[in-house]
Structures are given as structure tokens and as C-alpha cells.
Scaffold this motif. Structure first.
Motif, PDB file in Angstrom:
ATOM      1  N   ALA A 152       0.832  -1.214   0.000  1.00 47.59           N
ATOM      2  CA  ALA A 152       0.000   0.000   0.000  1.00 47.59           C
ATOM      3  C   ALA A 152       0.865   1.263   0.000  1.00 47.59           C
ATOM      4  O   ALA A 152       1.973   1.265   0.520  1.00 47.59           O
ATOM      5  N   PHE A 154       1.382   5.593   0.756  1.00 40.79           N
ATOM      6  CA  PHE A 154       1.208   6.411   1.959  1.00 40.79           C
ATOM      7  C   PHE A 154       0.010   7.354   1.891  1.00 40.79           C
ATOM      8  O   PHE A 154      -0.492   7.809   2.904  1.00 40.79           O
ATOM      9  N   LYS A 178       1.679  -5.214   3.626  1.00 44.19           N
ATOM     10  CA  LYS A 178       2.869  -4.398   3.881  1.00 44.19           C
ATOM     11  C   LYS A 178       2.435  -2.946   3.716  1.00 44.19           C
ATOM     12  O   LYS A 178       2.271  -2.452   2.605  1.00 44.19           O
ATOM     13  N   GLU A 181       5.999   2.502   4.654  1.00 44.85           N
ATOM     14  CA  GLU A 181       6.856   2.779   5.817  1.00 44.85           C
ATOM     15  C   GLU A 181       6.553   4.159   6.403  1.00 44.85           C
ATOM     16  O   GLU A 181       6.926   4.447   7.537  1.00 44.85           O
ATOM     17  N   GLU A 212      12.015  -3.065   0.635  1.00 46.10           N
ATOM     18  CA  GLU A 212      12.531  -4.089  -0.274  1.00 46.10           C
ATOM     19  C   GLU A 212      12.480  -5.474   0.360  1.00 46.10           C
ATOM     20  O   GLU A 212      12.145  -6.461  -0.295  1.00 46.10           O
ATOM     21  N   THR A 230      -0.484  -0.730  -4.905  1.00 46.10           N
ATOM     22  CA  THR A 230      -0.780   0.658  -5.256  1.00 46.10           C
ATOM     23  C   THR A 230       0.432   1.483  -4.874  1.00 46.10           C
ATOM     24  O   THR A 230       0.917   1.398  -3.739  1.00 46.10           O
ATOM     25  N   GLY A 231       0.914   2.261  -5.824  1.00 48.24           N
ATOM     26  CA  GLY A 231       2.088   3.082  -5.535  1.00 48.24           C
ATOM     27  C   GLY A 231       2.638   3.687  -6.813  1.00 48.24           C
ATOM     28  O   GLY A 231       1.922   3.839  -7.811  1.00 48.24           O
ATOM     29  N   SER A 232       3.906   4.008  -6.773  1.00 48.87           N
ATOM     30  CA  SER A 232       4.517   4.723  -7.896  1.00 48.87           C
ATOM     31  C   SER A 232       4.817   3.783  -9.071  1.00 48.87           C
ATOM     32  O   SER A 232       4.960   2.565  -8.893  1.00 48.87           O
ATOM     33  N   MET A 254      -1.177   2.672 -10.283  1.00 47.82           N
ATOM     34  CA  MET A 254      -0.016   3.565 -10.196  1.00 47.82           C
ATOM     35  C   MET A 254      -0.426   5.026 -10.420  1.00 47.82           C
ATOM     36  O   MET A 254      -1.578   5.376 -10.281  1.00 47.82           O
ATOM     37  N   GLY A 255       0.521   5.829 -10.786  1.00 49.15           N
ATOM     38  CA  GLY A 255       0.292   7.272 -10.795  1.00 49.15           C
ATOM     39  C   GLY A 255      -0.459   7.778 -12.009  1.00 49.15           C
ATOM     40  O   GLY A 255      -0.959   7.013 -12.831  1.00 49.15           O
ATOM     41  N   CYS A 287      -3.492  10.239  -6.610  1.00 48.37           N
ATOM     42  CA  CYS A 287      -3.129   9.701  -7.933  1.00 48.37           C
ATOM     43  C   CYS A 287      -3.997  10.279  -9.036  1.00 48.37           C
ATOM     44  O   CYS A 287      -3.579  10.379 -10.178  1.00 48.37           O
ATOM     45  N   GLU A 381       4.549  13.120 -12.880  1.00 48.43           N
ATOM     46  CA  GLU A 381       3.673  13.352 -11.741  1.00 48.43           C
ATOM     47  C   GLU A 381       4.431  14.225 -10.746  1.00 48.43           C
ATOM     48  O   GLU A 381       5.635  14.052 -10.561  1.00 48.43           O
TER      49      GLU A 381
HETATM   50  P1  NAD Z   1       5.831   4.037  -3.594  1.00 44.16           P
HETATM   51  O1  NAD Z   1       5.836   3.338  -4.897  1.00 44.16           O
HETATM   52  O2  NAD Z   1       7.038   4.749  -3.170  1.00 44.16           O
HETATM   53  O3  NAD Z   1       5.482   3.004  -2.427  1.00 44.16           O
HETATM   54  C1  NAD Z   1       4.341   2.175  -2.519  1.00 44.16           C
HETATM   55  C2  NAD Z   1       4.571   0.941  -1.681  1.00 44.16           C
HETATM   56  O4  NAD Z   1       5.642   0.195  -2.264  1.00 44.16           O
HETATM   57  C3  NAD Z   1       4.997   1.253  -0.249  1.00 44.16           C
HETATM   58  O5  NAD Z   1       4.402   0.333   0.618  1.00 44.16           O
HETATM   59  C4  NAD Z   1       6.486   1.069  -0.298  1.00 44.16           C
HETATM   60  O6  NAD Z   1       7.041   0.733   0.940  1.00 44.16           O
HETATM   61  C5  NAD Z   1       6.599  -0.081  -1.272  1.00 44.16           C
HETATM   62  N1  NAD Z   1       7.920  -0.212  -1.881  1.00 44.16           N
HETATM   63  C6  NAD Z   1       8.770   0.789  -2.209  1.00 44.16           C
HETATM   64  N2  NAD Z   1       9.887   0.279  -2.760  1.00 44.16           N
HETATM   65  C7  NAD Z   1       9.742  -1.062  -2.773  1.00 44.16           C
HETATM   66  C8  NAD Z   1      10.548  -2.143  -3.220  1.00 44.16           C
HETATM   67  N3  NAD Z   1      11.743  -1.944  -3.762  1.00 44.16           N
HETATM   68  N4  NAD Z   1      10.066  -3.388  -3.075  1.00 44.16           N
HETATM   69  C9  NAD Z   1       8.858  -3.611  -2.532  1.00 44.16           C
HETATM   70  N5  NAD Z   1       8.046  -2.627  -2.083  1.00 44.16           N
HETATM   71  C10 NAD Z   1       8.475  -1.370  -2.209  1.00 44.16           C
HETATM   72  O7  NAD Z   1       4.554   5.018  -3.646  1.00 44.16           O
HETATM   73  P2  NAD Z   1       4.094   6.080  -2.558  1.00 44.16           P
HETATM   74  O8  NAD Z   1       5.056   7.218  -2.579  1.00 44.16           O
HETATM   75  O9  NAD Z   1       3.788   5.414  -1.271  1.00 44.16           O
HETATM   76  O10 NAD Z   1       2.703   6.542  -3.173  1.00 44.16           O
HETATM   77  C11 NAD Z   1       2.596   7.524  -4.141  1.00 44.16           C
HETATM   78  C12 NAD Z   1       2.425   6.910  -5.518  1.00 44.16           C
HETATM   79  O11 NAD Z   1       1.318   6.025  -5.522  1.00 44.16           O
HETATM   80  C13 NAD Z   1       2.096   7.956  -6.559  1.00 44.16           C
HETATM   81  O12 NAD Z   1       2.773   7.650  -7.744  1.00 44.16           O
HETATM   82  C14 NAD Z   1       0.600   7.810  -6.741  1.00 44.16           C
HETATM   83  O13 NAD Z   1       0.113   8.274  -7.974  1.00 44.16           O
HETATM   84  C15 NAD Z   1       0.426   6.347  -6.583  1.00 44.16           C
HETATM   85  N6  NAD Z   1      -0.941   6.031  -6.189  1.00 44.16           N
HETATM   86  C16 NAD Z   1      -1.762   5.401  -7.095  1.00 44.16           C
HETATM   87  C17 NAD Z   1      -3.079   5.131  -6.757  1.00 44.16           C
HETATM   88  C18 NAD Z   1      -4.008   4.443  -7.708  1.00 44.16           C
HETATM   89  O14 NAD Z   1      -5.031   3.937  -7.256  1.00 44.16           O
HETATM   90  N7  NAD Z   1      -3.725   4.392  -8.989  1.00 44.16           N
HETATM   91  C19 NAD Z   1      -3.570   5.505  -5.504  1.00 44.16           C
HETATM   92  C20 NAD Z   1      -2.706   6.138  -4.627  1.00 44.16           C
HETATM   93  C21 NAD Z   1      -1.391   6.389  -4.965  1.00 44.16           C
END
Ligand code: NAD
Length: 485
Positions: A152, A154, A178, A181, A212, A230-232, A254-255, A287, A381
């Protein structure tokens, strides 16, 4: 060792709260003040292994539980969260820097999500088919995948996590989470609520820890049948490649670089308010934020003036103050990153109509004009309260600018011309299109997700159930089938 004066928050594995096996702790920091307010146990690879093993064992009884029993537990969890709404809201404000206007929405969304999921427990179904083989009846049934790993972000930690967990559990899966952080407590408090509701041990496990270590362990383990991420884009690509090598199901949210198109016939005030909500809500850390506002030529100058004035009037600061719209960015480095994008744009000829500066983690609502494809901010983004105003000569030009992005999450158009609105909806390269609204819209029962670099797979309602189950084809031969030899 955890510092004795701060609250400590252990891992949640198999219904037990306990420290990490290596005794590691990390700090949970309030983004507005920089104050460390809790210490969070950090999972080691052995802890993740245990969480997966326990979820794997729990998947059988949980998957076999009657739909009505699972549904009742999810409804109880919804009630627990509703009864703790103010406490969870305050936690989200403290841990995430959510403004007061956003944090309660996260809580009520999570409650609604559980109620939708509770109803869907009864509808994890398939189809029946007229078979092409004489005497045969064909049907499909849906079965749980088993263990699902959730990773997930942040930015809306409670809401986005619940969107994964509620439907996974409704479909009969167990879950290892997970959390980010930067927002681990949101996941741990969710576990408390499920525990309070009587969820059996092992069904939901929370393992905060080094990204990681924990993330890769979840992806690598063959007992985890699906990763919902969900993340970058950067991390999503990395994990998707690892998951692909494991033949693991994966959804990627993603973003985005989401366009809001304002056509010349739009109501100016409504368009300005929509664009402002779409980028300044949660300080742009959404996002779906409309970080590109494309305005038709005839309205552009008046829009730019009114929008910049609105941006300058927005209250920035303490997220606990109900009048605050823009609270802190999650970490100070994010301000440096955004300021770098702005400097790049200004050096290449963009104009600053509002904002552009920050005090500590508080970034002023920022409006740029004259942004061109040569500038990083046109493509990247920002994940902050900054948007680019782009001038379009007509509808076709606006649509072309809207689609000129590697992303494809959300998009929106404001016009009273229904022909153009639908034309836009059909031709926008995005997973979601909103007519006469901003790009920010999310409801727990509706398919949410993007195309292109915004990811694949959908979350919400039935679509989550489909993503989180295995479809099995079953045939019944009535009488004997006639074989050719
Ligand atoms: P992030 O990608 O930095 O982190 C997301 C998750 O991945 C966190 O739990 C992080 O600890 C984990 N992570 C990071 N590096 C990792 C690795 N090497 N191995 C395994 N896990 C790892 O994203 P963020 O900064 O927490 O969130 C912002 C991003 O999420 C933005 O790009 C945003 O657009 C996107 N987002 C997308 C949606 C959607 O529904 N499309 C919703 C919310 C946020």
C-alpha cells in the motif's frame, strides 16, 4: 530497542501482537511537525515467512466459511471502525498529514467499502452455459486464490488499504499487508479493528518493515497467489517484473498525469472550483489529481486569472485546523523534488501565476502557465499542490493535449455540450472519465483503475471479486458422451 517514552506498535501475525524477530524498530513521523510519535516494529524475512505461513493455513477455513458468516464479520468490522471514526481520523491526520477535510472521508470510505464487500460475499458467483457437447451442462464457479499480498502507498493509507483487504476477504482470501513505511499505523489500527470484530487469527496479518525486504519476500513466495499493489510507477514496474517471473497475479494501481479539460462554454466559477479541488485536495498527493488543466482559448485568460486568485486564497498549514485545505507534504524531500520541477519549467519559459515556494513541508498552491512538452513537469507526476494550465485552440487540440501523456488514470471534461463531452469520454486514453466534474472521484463499489503507465487491473466492487478469485470451468455430462473412437 524501542524508546521507552514513545508508544510502540508491534507486528500483527496470526492474531498476535509481537515485536519483529530481529528486534528492529522504525520511527513514525508526523509530517506537519516532524515529531516522532510512535515506534513501529519492523518485520524481518522470518516474520514475513511466518505471516505468509499463517495466512496460508487460515485460507482453508476462511475460504470455506459460509458467505453469511464472512459477511457478518465484515459488517462488524465496519461498525467497529464507525465507532472509532474520530480516533482513526486523528491518527490519519497525525501520521499522514491529511487535512481535516480529507481524513474523515478516508474513514467513512473504509466503512462503506466493508459494507459493499459484505454484500458481495453472497455474490462470488459464476455463469452457466449451453454446452456445444450434447448432454453437457457447463458452468463456471469462482474460488478464492488463497493468500493475497497487499503493498500500500502512503497517501490515503486507510482508504486504499481497505479497498484491497475488504474485497480480498469477501472473496474468501486471506491477506498479508505491507503498509507504507511512512504510514504503518493506519494498517496496524485496521488490524485492531478486525480483531475487535472477531476476525479469526491468520486471516489478516500486518508486517511493516523495510520496503525491499518485506515487499520482495511477499512477491517471491509461491504461497502468495496475488499481489495487489498501489504506488509509484517506479516501484510498480520493479515488482511487476518480479511477479511476472513467479507467474503471479498482479494488479497495479499507479500514478497519473490527469487532464481536466475546460471548454469555452463552461461556467467559469464552477470550472475554477473543480480544478482547485482536483489539485489542492490532500495537497495534490492524489493519484487522480488534475495536474494538467487544459482550457479552451476563448476562456483561458479569464480562467487563469480566477484560478490563480483562488489558489492564492487557499489556507495552507496545520492539518488539524478545519479551515486548512493544504497541509504538509509527506516528507520535506518531496518539496525539494517539486521545487526542482518548477525551476526546470521556469528556466524553460513557463510562468508562475501563484505559489512556487514552501515553508518546511508546507507547499503553497502553485499554478504554472506556458508549460511545454520540453519541461519535466509536463510529463511527470508532481504529487503535490501544483498544476499546469495549458491553452488549447479548440476541442480537438484539448483532447490531443489530454492524451499526450504516458499515464492514463483519470480524466475530466467540463462543458455543457453533450456531444463533445461524450466524444471526449470515448476518446480519452484513461481508465476513468468524469463529465462536468474534476478528475478526483472514487467509490468503493465501482471499478477503479488506469490504462497505459497508470497500471492494469481494477479495484472496487465486483471487479475486485473477479480479480481476486480463480474462475473454474466445470462440466457435467448427462448420460454418456459420444466419443469418435
Ligand atoms: P511508492 O511506490 O514509493 O510506495 C508504494 C509501496 O511500495 C509502499 O508500501 C512502499 O514501501 C513499497 N515499496 C517501495 N519500494 C519497494 C521495493 N523496492 N520493493 C517492494 N516494495 C516497495 O509510492 P508512494 O510514494 O507510497 O505513493 C505515491 C504513488 O502512488 C504515486 O505515484 C501515486 O500516484 C500512486 N498512487 C496510485 C493510486 C491508484 O489507485 N492508482 C492511488 C494512490 C497512490
Amino acid at each position: 530497542m524501542a524508546s521507552p517514552e514513545l508508544p510502540i506498535r508491534p507486528l500483527y501475525i496470526n492474531g498476535q501482537w509481537r515485536p519483529g524477530s530481529e528486534g528492529a524498530w522504525a520511527e513514525d513521523v508526523n509530517p506537519a511537525t516532524g515529531r516522532v510519535f510512535a515506534r513501529i516494529a519492523q518485520a524481518s524475512p522470518a516474520d514475513v515467512e511466518e505471516a505468509i505461513a499463517t495466512a496460508h493455513a487460515a485460507r482453508v477455513p476462511w475460504g470455506r466459511m459460509l458467505a453469511g458468516e464472512r459477511s457478518t464479520l465484515l459488517l462488524k468490522a465496519a461498525d467497529v471502525i464507525a465507532s472509532r471514526a474520530d480516533e482513526i481520523r486523528d491518527l490519519i491526520i497525525e501520521e499522514n498529514g491529511s487535512a481535516f477535510i480529507k481524513a474523515p472521508w478516508e474513514v467513512s470510505y473504509a466503512v462503506e467499502c466493508l459494507r459493499v464487500a459484505a454484500g458481495l460475499c453472497y455474490f462470488v458467483g459464476g455463469d452457466t452455459f449451453p454446452a456445444s457437447t450434447p448432454g453437457q451442462i457447463g458452468m463456471t464457479i469462482r474460488q478464492p486464490l488463497g493468500v493475497i499480498g497487499g503493498i500500500a502507498p502512503f497517501n490515503s493509507p486507510f482508504l486504499l488499504t481497505m479497498k484491497k483487504v475488504a474485497f480480498a476477504l469477501a472473496a474468501g482470501n486471506t491477506f498479508v499487508l505491507k503498509p507504507s513505511e511512512m504510514t504503518p499505523l493506519s494498517g496496524l489500527v485496521m488490524a485492531e479493528c478486525f480483531e475487535q470484530a472477531g476476525l479469526p487469527p491468520g486471516v489478516f496479518n500486518v508486517v511493516p518493515g523495510p520496503a525491499e525486504v518485506v515487499g520482495s519476500a511477499l512477491v517471491a513466495d509461491p504461497r502468495v497467489r496475488m499481489i495487489t499493489f498501489t504506488g509509484s510507477g517506479r516501484v510498480g514496474r520493479l515488482l511487476a517484473a518480479q511477479a511476472g517471473a513467479q507467474m503471479k497475479r498482479f494488479t497495479l494501481e499507479m500514478g497519473g498525469k490527469n487532464p481536466l479539460v475546460v471548454l469555452a462554454d463552461a461556467d467559469l466559477k464552477y470550472a475554477v472550483d473543480s480544478a482547485a479541488f482536483g489539485i489542492f485536495f490532500h495537497q495534490g498527493q492524489v493519484c487522480m489529481a488534475n495536474s494538467k488543466v487544459i482550457v479552451e482559448d476563448a476562456l483561458f485568460d479569464r480562467f487563469a486569472e480566477a484560478f490563480a486568485e483562488k489558489a492564492r486564497g487557499i489556507q495552507v498549514g496545520d492539518p488539524r485546523d478545519p479551515a486548512t485545505v493544504v497541509g504538509p507534504l509527506i516528507r520535506p524531500q518531496q518539496c525539494t523534488f517539486i521545487r526542482g520541477q518548477i525551476d526546470d519549467a521556469l528556466a524553460k519559459g513557463a510562468r508562475l501565476l501563484a505559489g512556487g515556494t514552501h515553508e518546511g513541508p508546507f507547499f503553497q498552491p502553485t499554478v504554472l502557465a506556458g508549460v511545454t512538452p520540453e519541461m519535466a513537469i509536463y510529463h511527470e507526476e508532481s504529487f503535490g499542490p501544483v498544476t499546469s494550465l495549458l491553452r488549447a485552440s479548440d476541442f480537438e487540440h484539448a483532447l490531443a493535449i489530454a492524451n499526450d501523456t504516458a499515464y492514463g488514470l483519470s480524466s475530466a471534461v467540463i462543458t455543457n455540450d453533450l456531444q463533445k463531452a461524450f466524444d471526449f469520454a470515448m476518446r480519452a486514453e484513461a481508465g476513468m472519465v468524469h463529465i462536468n466534474d474534476t478528475t478526483i472521484s472514487d467509490e468503493p463499489h465501482i471499478a477503479f483503475g488506469g490504462v497505459k503507465n497508470s497500471g492494469f487491473g481494477r479495484e472496487g466492487g465486483h471487479t475486485s471479486i473477479e480479480e481476486m478469485t480463480e474462475l473454474k470451468w466445470i462440466t457435467v455430462q448427462m448420460g454418456q458422451r459420444a466419443y469418435p473412437f
